[in-house]
Scaffold this motif. Structure first.
Motif, mmCIF file in Angstrom:
data_model
loop_
_atom_site.group_PDB
_atom_site.id
_atom_site.type_symbol
_atom_site.label_atom_id
_atom_site.label_comp_id
_atom_site.label_asym_id
_atom_site.label_seq_id
_atom_site.Cartn_x
_atom_site.Cartn_y
_atom_site.Cartn_z
ATOM 1 N N UNK A 8 0.818 -1.206 0.000
ATOM 2 C CA UNK A 8 0.000 0.000 0.000
ATOM 3 C C UNK A 8 0.858 1.264 0.000
ATOM 4 N N UNK A 9 1.932 1.249 0.810
ATOM 5 C CA UNK A 9 2.821 2.414 0.891
ATOM 6 C C UNK A 9 3.526 2.639 -0.436
ATOM 7 N N UNK A 10 4.022 1.551 -1.035
ATOM 8 C CA UNK A 10 4.723 1.669 -2.319
ATOM 9 C C UNK A 10 3.774 2.159 -3.408
ATOM 10 N N UNK A 11 2.571 1.634 -3.411
ATOM 11 C CA UNK A 11 1.585 2.040 -4.423
ATOM 12 C C UNK A 11 1.243 3.523 -4.289
ATOM 13 N N UNK A 12 1.047 3.963 -3.039
ATOM 14 C CA UNK A 12 0.742 5.373 -2.804
ATOM 15 C C UNK A 12 1.894 6.265 -3.252
ATOM 16 N N UNK A 13 3.113 5.840 -2.941
ATOM 17 C CA UNK A 13 4.284 6.632 -3.303
ATOM 18 C C UNK A 13 4.442 6.722 -4.815
ATOM 19 N N UNK A 14 4.226 5.620 -5.521
ATOM 20 C CA UNK A 14 4.312 5.637 -6.983
ATOM 21 C C UNK A 14 3.226 6.532 -7.584
ATOM 22 N N UNK A 15 2.050 6.539 -6.950
ATOM 23 C CA UNK A 15 0.986 7.422 -7.424
ATOM 24 C C UNK A 15 1.389 8.879 -7.334
ATOM 25 N N UNK A 16 2.039 9.246 -6.236
ATOM 26 C CA UNK A 16 2.505 10.628 -6.086
ATOM 27 C C UNK A 16 3.568 10.954 -7.134
ATOM 28 N N UNK A 17 4.507 10.036 -7.322
ATOM 29 C CA UNK A 17 5.601 10.283 -8.262
ATOM 30 C C UNK A 17 5.111 10.435 -9.699
ATOM 31 N N UNK A 18 3.940 9.844 -9.976
ATOM 32 C CA UNK A 18 3.393 9.935 -11.334
ATOM 33 C C UNK A 18 2.575 11.204 -11.546
ATOM 34 N N UNK A 19 2.361 11.981 -10.492
ATOM 35 C CA UNK A 19 1.514 13.168 -10.607
ATOM 36 C C UNK A 19 2.241 14.300 -11.335
ATOM 37 N N UNK A 20 1.450 15.225 -11.879
ATOM 38 C CA UNK A 20 2.008 16.371 -12.594
ATOM 39 C C UNK A 20 2.857 17.245 -11.677
ATOM 40 N N UNK A 21 2.432 17.378 -10.408
ATOM 41 C CA UNK A 21 3.167 18.224 -9.480
ATOM 42 C C UNK A 21 4.605 17.759 -9.339
ATOM 43 N N UNK A 22 4.801 16.478 -9.094
ATOM 44 C CA UNK A 22 6.156 15.971 -8.890
ATOM 45 C C UNK A 22 6.985 16.090 -10.168
ATOM 46 N N UNK A 23 6.348 15.847 -11.293
ATOM 47 C CA UNK A 23 7.098 15.969 -12.545
ATOM 48 C C UNK A 23 7.522 17.415 -12.791
ATOM 49 N N UNK A 24 6.615 18.350 -12.598
ATOM 50 C CA UNK A 24 6.922 19.755 -12.858
ATOM 51 C C UNK A 24 7.984 20.295 -11.902
ATOM 52 N N UNK A 25 7.802 20.001 -10.599
ATOM 53 C CA UNK A 25 8.743 20.533 -9.622
ATOM 54 C C UNK A 25 10.107 19.881 -9.765
ATOM 55 N N UNK A 26 10.155 18.572 -10.027
ATOM 56 C CA UNK A 26 11.450 17.904 -10.171
ATOM 57 C C UNK A 26 12.194 18.417 -11.399
ATOM 58 N N UNK A 27 11.455 18.738 -12.465
ATOM 59 C CA UNK A 27 12.108 19.317 -13.645
ATOM 60 C C UNK A 27 12.592 20.734 -13.349
#
Length: 879
Positions: A8-27
């Motif tokens: 459950x923790x891994x799935x939740x974390x992967x969901x966050x990493x796939x979000x637009x927010x994480x992609x935009x901020x990490x770039x």
């Protein structure tokens, strides 16, 4: 036994990493490659986690491997949460940042260059750790399983035989079921769907549903009523082919070998359905479907269509733990199985603990047994488990150990009560398990409201909407409804938009059983806290003196759920703030420190800060407004609080705000910036006369407004609350719930209205008519001056609940109340004359209300439940 919730923790974390927010901020911070590297490794390892969870008891070292993955995932979540913090800080600076704020930001650790360097270092560190764990995991030979929950462990298949002489306390239940079986189909026996009546028996695991079904199945009267009796244990997957085979085998006389087992197994589905329909055709049959877990309605309809060929009067008896499955399958109301009586509990316990008559020789052990029996809460399997563990043991100390220690701490055999209950836990969707385990942080018999527990889950990031952008409050209700449907909740009361419930004691034991290395409820017996624990509750004041809190940095939750238990040491609080920088939920209710440290602003990940019932605190540091992640701030009954902190509007994530203050005026500007504010509560604000007087800016997201004991408050600004759904007003002596004539309301979205002890309110306000298409619950309590209900009340076409308590001058109901066809629950109590007129069958108002499903006239039980629910909401109502 411990659940790590790794998948459950891994799935939740992967969901966050796939979000637009994480992609935009990490770039934006040139960290995209680092984040992607971690995400790719986690994606690979996630697919084998379910296999690892299943095999952790059998393979040495696998439990430790799972613990390491859990820790690195949680650490990664803490690190990557920094992206959200940084994004929120930028929003605040952009919206309202002064030059001074921007200069301070430049020299702070939030500066972009400093942030990028720190994040890169931390992301590389967790990626390195995960890579090492991935390499270590290759030796376990794990397989990839891509499903959304773990393989279910099922109980063993059941059979129909029972020794009725060994069953205690189910005679009345047996007769009730037989009575239903002997009655005609309530919807009229006929052909097709009307030829079969389906009767569900529902209750938690271990309650004796299967035993009850066996008693009924083997009763001689059933042989006289039904030409054919069949027992089919479903238990595992709802496989139509296997069920048809079992029906054929059960319907066939075992002394006549018509279809050898080998030949039946070789038949295709067409041949099987043909034989079943031929065997059942024109036969009046009783079919028991025991231990049903399937909630796929299409599969059930498919099976029902195949077997509805029996004669008129055929019956199907279903046992299940799920109220939703019972509702789906049943054609009559479910038979909800209750626990055994106290006398029967003791008899059953003694039967398993002693040989016949032996208990008379050990009266001192019987006395201890009575205490053990209380902990079993009427559940036969728990009584059998406890009694069996003491069979032929006459050592007083062993009995006392069983009495004094929690059930979940004892070693459990495969067929004991907790493994039995855990089948229901294993069957939960993965997203629900972690939420359920958090109940272990609360003491037994704790009363919950849906809003309270759902907010807790939300602050820990555990609520996921199945429909995309659904509000987290509604997602929380879905989770509660799902737990209720699985028979995990008791004393469940639906008061419209508010749910009140408790956990059965054995279900609470189950939450401890699955969580006992993850979460910890600290009491005076706790001497140390394991470092891997991340969620902590404190339930006894003495425990703060004796307990060594963990020195690990990963604690996310500290709560004080029991009234009267709180922090009195400012130094301890400062230690926590310094040490646990990743805290998400900090509940310091009932504490007695005088100042909240300025350093509270360092808890940048904090989602909930609760300071209820701190009577010493006078001011809050303005630094609290730098907690941009904060979703809930509660200052309920901080009676000494003189003023709110400045720049409250900087808390841009705030959804729940509970206020007690000595201020007489609140700044509209501060609240106008809180665009996500969903719930706003004012309590004991003795000097408050107006809410945002003259305000024009709206609170666009506010849905819940609660006003309690604000003695000088005169009016409410309805015109700035376009989405208000819940209004609770209690003990506001000067308040008149009327509108300014120049600001009419054409339409309201209100669903829940509670008015209590408002002496200026001589009649219900006219503006309620604007909610005629939405109002679901109307509660009127302790309104001693209210003399009549308006005739337009009958226009409330969606009204489901009407509660009228302690309104002694109210003598009549509107004569058109019978038009409220949606009304299901009516409580009238403390209204002597009105209660007399509403007496069932004899009262002159009875024809107005006879259609209502649940009518309670002068029943203290319903009133007590209502007041318990209101108490959990923090409303001190006069009973």
């Amino acid at each position: 036994m411990a659940e790590y919730f790794v998948f459950e923790i891994a799935e939740s974390l992967l969901g966050k990493l796939a979000s637009n927010l994480y992609e935009q901020v990490s770039r934006a911070f040139d960290l995209y490659d680092d984040v992607q590297s971690f995400r790719d490794t986690l994606s690979i390892i996630k697919d084998v986690l379910l296999d690892a969870e299943e095999k952790k008891e059998k393979k040495h070292g696998l439990r430790e491997w799972l613990r390491q993955i859990r820790n690195v995932c949680l650490d990664a979540e803490d690190v990557l949460d920094g992206f959200e913090c940084q994004n929120l800080r930028k929003q605040v600076l952009k919206a309202s940042g002064t030059t001074r704020m921007k200069v301070n930001h430049f020299f702070s650790s939030s500066n972009s260059l400093v942030f990028r360097f720190r994040m890169a270092r931390q992301i590389k560190n967790v990626t390195r750790r995960l890579d090492k764990i991935t390499a270590d995991g290759s030796k376990f030979g794990l397989e990839r399983i891509v499903i959304d929950h773990s393989p279910l462990q099922r109980r063993e298949m059941t059979y129909s035989h029972v020794d009725a002489s060994g069953v205690i306390g189910r005679e009345k239940d047996k007769e009730e079921i037989i009575k239903i079986l002997m009655q005609p189909h309530p919807n009229g026996d006929g052909y097709g769907d009307q030829s079969v009546c389906v009767i569900p028996i529902v209750g938690i695991g271990g309650l004796g549903k299967t035993t009850l079904a066996k008693l009924v199945f083997n009763d001689n009267r059933m042989d006289d009523i039904f030409q054919l009796k069949m027992w089919v244990c479903i238990s595992d997957d709802f496989d139509i082919r296997q069920i048809l085979i079992k029906i054929i085998n059960s319907a066939t006389d075992p002394t006549i070998s018509v279809f050898p087992q080998e030949s039946i197994n070789n038949l295709d589905i067409e041949q099987l359905q043909s034989r079943v329909r031929h065997r059942l055709s024109c036969q009046k049959y009783l079919l028991v479907l025991d231990d049903v877990w399937n909630n796929n309605r299409a599969k059930w309809i498919e099976l029902k269509d195949l077997i509805k060929v029996g004669a008129v009067g055929s019956k199907i008896l279903v046992t299940t733990r799920s109220t939703s499955i019972a509702s789906m399958m049943g054609t009559v109301p479910s038979y909800v199985l209750e626990g055994l009586s106290v006398e029967n509990c003791l008899s059953l316990f003694l039967k398993w603990a002693f040989r016949e008559g032996e208990e008379k020789e050990h009266p001192y052990l019987v006395d201890i047994g009575k205490e053990i029996v209380k902990k079993c809460r009427g559940v036969p399997l728990a009584l059998k488990t406890s009694g069996s563990s003491l069979f032929s043991i006459f050592d007083l100390e062993r009995w006392e150990i069983l009495r004094d220690h929690e059930l979940w701490n004892r070693k459990q055999q495969k067929d004991d009560i907790l493994p039995s209950l855990k089948l229901s836990y294993d069957q939960m969707p993965s997203y629900l398990r972690h939420c359920f385990a958090l109940f272990s942080l609360y003491p037994k018999d704790f009363g919950f409201t849906c809003a309270e527990i759902a907010n807790f889950w939300a602050t820990l990031g555990l609520l996921r909407s199945p429909f995309g952008s659904q509000k987290i409050e509604n997602v929380g209700k879905l989770y509660i409804n799902e737990l209720y449907s699985r028979s995990f909740l008791e004393d469940f009361e639906d008061f419209g938009t508010v749910y009140y419930f408790k956990l059965h004691d054995l279900v609470h034991d189950l939450s401890l059983y699955v969580a006992k290395e993850e979460f910890l409820m600290v009491n005076s017996h706790t001497r140390s806290i394991p470092e891997q624990v991340r969620d902590i509750s404190v339930v006894e004041n003495d425990s703060l003196r004796h307990t060594v809190f963990p020195k690990s940095r990963g604690v996310r939750t500290i709560i004080f759920p029991v009234d009267g238990v709180g922090v009195g040491s400012e130094s301890l609080l400062e230690t926590w703030i310094k040490r646990y920088k990743y805290l998400r939920h900090l509940n310091l209710s009932n504490s007695s420190f005088a100042t909240l440290p300025n350093s509270i602003a360092k808890l940048e990940h904090l989602r909930a800060l609760i300071l209820d019932k701190n009577f010493k605190i006078k001011r809050l540091p303005n630094s609290i407004c730098r907690l941009q992640n904060l979703q809930k701030l509660s200052l309920r009954r901080c009676l000494g609080l003189e003023t709110l902190p400045k720049r409250l509007g900087m808390l841009i994530s705030l959804r729940k705000l509970y206020i007690t203050t000595k201020q007489s005026i609140l700044s509209e500007d501060e609240f106008a910036s809180l665009n996500h504010l969903h719930t706003l509560v004012f309590e004991y604000c003795d000097n408050l006369m107006f809410l945002f007087r003259g305000a024009q800016a709206q609170l666009p997201s506010l849905e819940v407004l609660i006003i309690q004991s604000c003695g000088k408050l005169e009016c409410l600004p309805f015109h700035i609350l376009p989405k208000l759904e819940v209004l609770i007003v209690t003990r506001c002596l000067m308040l008149i719930l009327s509108l300014n004539s120049e600001i009419p309301i054409q339409r309201l979205k209100m669903k829940y209205l509670h008015i209590e002890q408002c002496p200026q309110q001589l009649a219900l306000p006219e503006w309620i008519k604007a909610a005629s298409n939405t109002l679901r619950t109307l509660s009127i309590l302790n309104c001693h001056c209210l003399e009549m209900l308006p005739e337009w009340l009958s226009t409330m076409t969606r009204l489901k609940m009407l509660h009228i308590v302690n309104c002694p001058k109210l003598f009549h109901l509107p004569c058109d109340l019978h038009c409220l066809r949606a009304l299901e629950d009516l409580i009238i109590d403390g209204c002597p004359e009105l209660g007399r007129k509403c007496e069932p069958h004899s009262g002159e108002h009875w024809p107005f209300i006879a259609h209502i499903k649940c009518v309670s006239i002068g029943e203290t039980r319903k009133r007590k439940l209502l007041f318990q629910m209101l108490s959990r909401l923090g409303l001190n109502c006069t009973q």
